[in-house]
Design an enzyme around this catalytic site. Sequence first.
Site, mmCIF file in Angstrom:
data_model
loop_
_atom_site.group_PDB
_atom_site.id
_atom_site.type_symbol
_atom_site.label_atom_id
_atom_site.label_comp_id
_atom_site.label_asym_id
_atom_site.label_seq_id
_atom_site.Cartn_x
_atom_site.Cartn_y
_atom_site.Cartn_z
ATOM 1 N N ASN A 113 2.415 1.554 4.236
ATOM 2 C CA ASN A 113 2.747 0.329 4.990
ATOM 3 C C ASN A 113 2.496 0.490 6.485
ATOM 4 O O ASN A 113 3.198 -0.082 7.309
ATOM 5 C CB ASN A 113 4.190 -0.107 4.703
ATOM 6 C CG ASN A 113 4.532 -1.496 5.225
ATOM 7 O OD1 ASN A 113 5.641 -1.718 5.697
ATOM 8 N ND2 ASN A 113 3.621 -2.437 5.153
ATOM 9 N N ASP A 127 -8.622 3.437 1.526
ATOM 10 C CA ASP A 127 -7.554 3.791 2.455
ATOM 11 C C ASP A 127 -8.169 4.401 3.721
ATOM 12 O O ASP A 127 -8.695 5.513 3.689
ATOM 13 C CB ASP A 127 -6.605 4.793 1.795
ATOM 14 C CG ASP A 127 -5.340 5.017 2.592
ATOM 15 O OD1 ASP A 127 -5.329 4.702 3.806
ATOM 16 O OD2 ASP A 127 -4.363 5.503 2.000
ATOM 17 N N CYS A 162 -1.162 0.854 7.389
ATOM 18 C CA CYS A 162 -2.584 0.515 7.548
ATOM 19 C C CYS A 162 -2.945 -0.734 6.737
ATOM 20 O O CYS A 162 -2.871 -1.846 7.241
ATOM 21 C CB CYS A 162 -3.484 1.681 7.126
ATOM 22 S SG CYS A 162 -3.354 3.161 8.150
ATOM 23 N N ARG A 163 -3.330 -0.550 5.483
ATOM 24 C CA ARG A 163 -3.908 -1.639 4.692
ATOM 25 C C ARG A 163 -2.986 -2.827 4.484
ATOM 26 O O ARG A 163 -3.379 -3.979 4.717
ATOM 27 C CB ARG A 163 -4.370 -1.117 3.326
ATOM 28 C CG ARG A 163 -5.507 -0.130 3.429
ATOM 29 C CD ARG A 163 -5.844 0.466 2.098
ATOM 30 N NE ARG A 163 -4.752 1.330 1.634
ATOM 31 C CZ ARG A 163 -4.709 1.908 0.457
ATOM 32 N NH1 ARG A 163 -5.687 1.711 -0.417
ATOM 33 N NH2 ARG A 163 -3.696 2.680 0.126
ATOM 34 N N SER A 164 -1.772 -2.586 4.018
ATOM 35 C CA SER A 164 -0.896 -3.720 3.701
ATOM 36 C C SER A 164 -0.495 -4.481 4.955
ATOM 37 O O SER A 164 -0.440 -5.721 4.953
ATOM 38 C CB SER A 164 0.339 -3.268 2.926
ATOM 39 O OG SER A 164 1.121 -2.357 3.673
ATOM 40 N N CYS A 193 0.860 -1.187 0.000
ATOM 41 C CA CYS A 193 0.000 0.000 0.000
ATOM 42 C C CYS A 193 0.894 1.234 0.000
ATOM 43 O O CYS A 193 2.106 1.122 -0.163
ATOM 44 C CB CYS A 193 -0.977 -0.007 1.177
ATOM 45 S SG CYS A 193 -0.255 0.239 2.803
#
Length: 147
Positions: A10, A123, A12-14, A7
């Site tokens: 690096n 996001d 939050c999402r990933s 993401c």
Amino acid sequence: MKILFVCHGNICRSVMAEMVLKQMLRERNVEGVEVDSCATSREEIGNAIYPLAKACLERHGVSLERHVARQITLGDIAESDMIFVMDKNNLRNLEHMFGRDVACAGKIRMLMEITGNHREVADPWYTGDFEATYRDVVAGCKAIMNA
């Protein structure tokens, strides 16, 4: 086998996807799969998982490991068997960083594509909706496990 989640920062999402998939692998006693995550940007390098992302994972009983945000390298791309990005901007960033041939080599795709849904993982840094991101990440990781 190595699976990499990517993401923007690096934090939050990933990293949420990394922790969720690692837990699913542990629960099913699957061995021989390495899971990692990284960023396309340098903005958050060295930072831990974002506190609201961490809290979301903890609410759902996801075990957390120490995490330090890092930027993707050409070596990551070469060493990974599957690379899942969270949105189209991540794909564009990879093209700018490593060239179109690398970014379109076939092992890089958006996470939600594996679920049959060709949309982006929103996001939560901007939406504030970590639960929606968690649901998407879980759906993507389940699809990976069942592939």
